[in-house]
Design a protein around this motif. Sequence first.
Motif, mmCIF file in Angstrom:
data_model
loop_
_atom_site.group_PDB
_atom_site.id
_atom_site.type_symbol
_atom_site.label_atom_id
_atom_site.label_comp_id
_atom_site.label_asym_id
_atom_site.label_seq_id
_atom_site.Cartn_x
_atom_site.Cartn_y
_atom_site.Cartn_z
ATOM 1 N N LEU A 157 -11.249 104.777 -47.331
ATOM 2 C CA LEU A 157 -9.902 104.771 -47.892
ATOM 3 C C LEU A 157 -9.230 106.052 -47.418
ATOM 4 O O LEU A 157 -9.896 107.072 -47.230
ATOM 5 N N THR A 158 -7.932 105.994 -47.218
ATOM 6 C CA THR A 158 -7.206 107.203 -46.823
ATOM 7 C C THR A 158 -6.270 107.605 -47.956
ATOM 8 O O THR A 158 -5.427 106.808 -48.391
ATOM 9 N N ALA A 159 -6.454 108.814 -48.438
ATOM 10 C CA ALA A 159 -5.600 109.316 -49.514
ATOM 11 C C ALA A 159 -4.485 110.166 -48.925
ATOM 12 O O ALA A 159 -4.704 110.950 -47.998
ATOM 13 N N SER A 160 -3.272 109.996 -49.466
ATOM 14 C CA SER A 160 -2.124 110.798 -49.027
ATOM 15 C C SER A 160 -1.212 111.017 -50.231
ATOM 16 O O SER A 160 -1.428 110.438 -51.299
ATOM 17 N N LEU A 161 -0.205 111.848 -50.052
ATOM 18 C CA LEU A 161 0.720 112.147 -51.148
ATOM 19 C C LEU A 161 2.089 111.533 -50.902
ATOM 20 O O LEU A 161 2.595 111.539 -49.781
#
Length: 199
Positions: A157-161
Motif C-alpha cells: 500500500l502507498t501512504a500519502s498526505l
Amino acid sequence: MKKILLTTFLLSGLLVTAACGNNNTKEAEKTAETTETTEKETVVEKEEVVEEIPTIVGVAAGNENFTTLVAAVKAAELVETLNGDGPFTVFAPVNEAFDKLPEGTVEGLLKPESKETLTAILTYHVVAGKVMAADVVKAIKEGDGSFTITTVQGATLTASLDGENVILTDAKGGTSTIIMTDVAASNGVIHAIDTVVMP
C-alpha cells in the motif's frame, strides 16, 4: 456473715470485670474481623476496576462500525490469527466501506468457496508490527510525500498526505482515507478506513 457477704460481693465484682473483659475482647475481635473484611473487599474492588484491553478482534467486535469486517474475519477463519501475540496494525474498513463495493460482492466473499480470495483481501489490510499514525505521517514526510507499506498479504500500500488526511493507495490504484487513528488493542493498533483496499 459479714465475711460471707464481703466475699460474695468481691466475687461478683470479679465476675462483672471478667465479663466486661470478655465483651471488650469480643468487640476487639469483631472490629478486627470487620476491618480485615473491609480491606479484602477494597482489594477485590480495586482488582475488578482493572480491565484488560481486548485484542484487535475484540476491539472490532465491540464496535458497531466494524460488524461487516468481523463477519468477514470469521468467514476467513482469521480470528485466531488476529487474536495472536502480534503486534499487528490493521487498516480496518468500516461498514460503509464495504457498502461501497458493487452489489453482491460482500455476500459472495462471505461464501465458503470464496475463502481464499477473502483471506487475501483481509490480510492486505494487515501490517506486521505496531505502526502509529504519527509514524506513518513521519515516514511520508521523510519519503518525499509517500511511504510504501508491505502488508501481511505480500502486496504493498502507498501512504500519502492530502492536507492533514492520510490516503492509502492500493495495488489497483484505488484510494482510501484513514478516518480514525490509533485505536489501541492488546496486540496492536487499528486505524479505520473509509474504503476497502484491494491487492
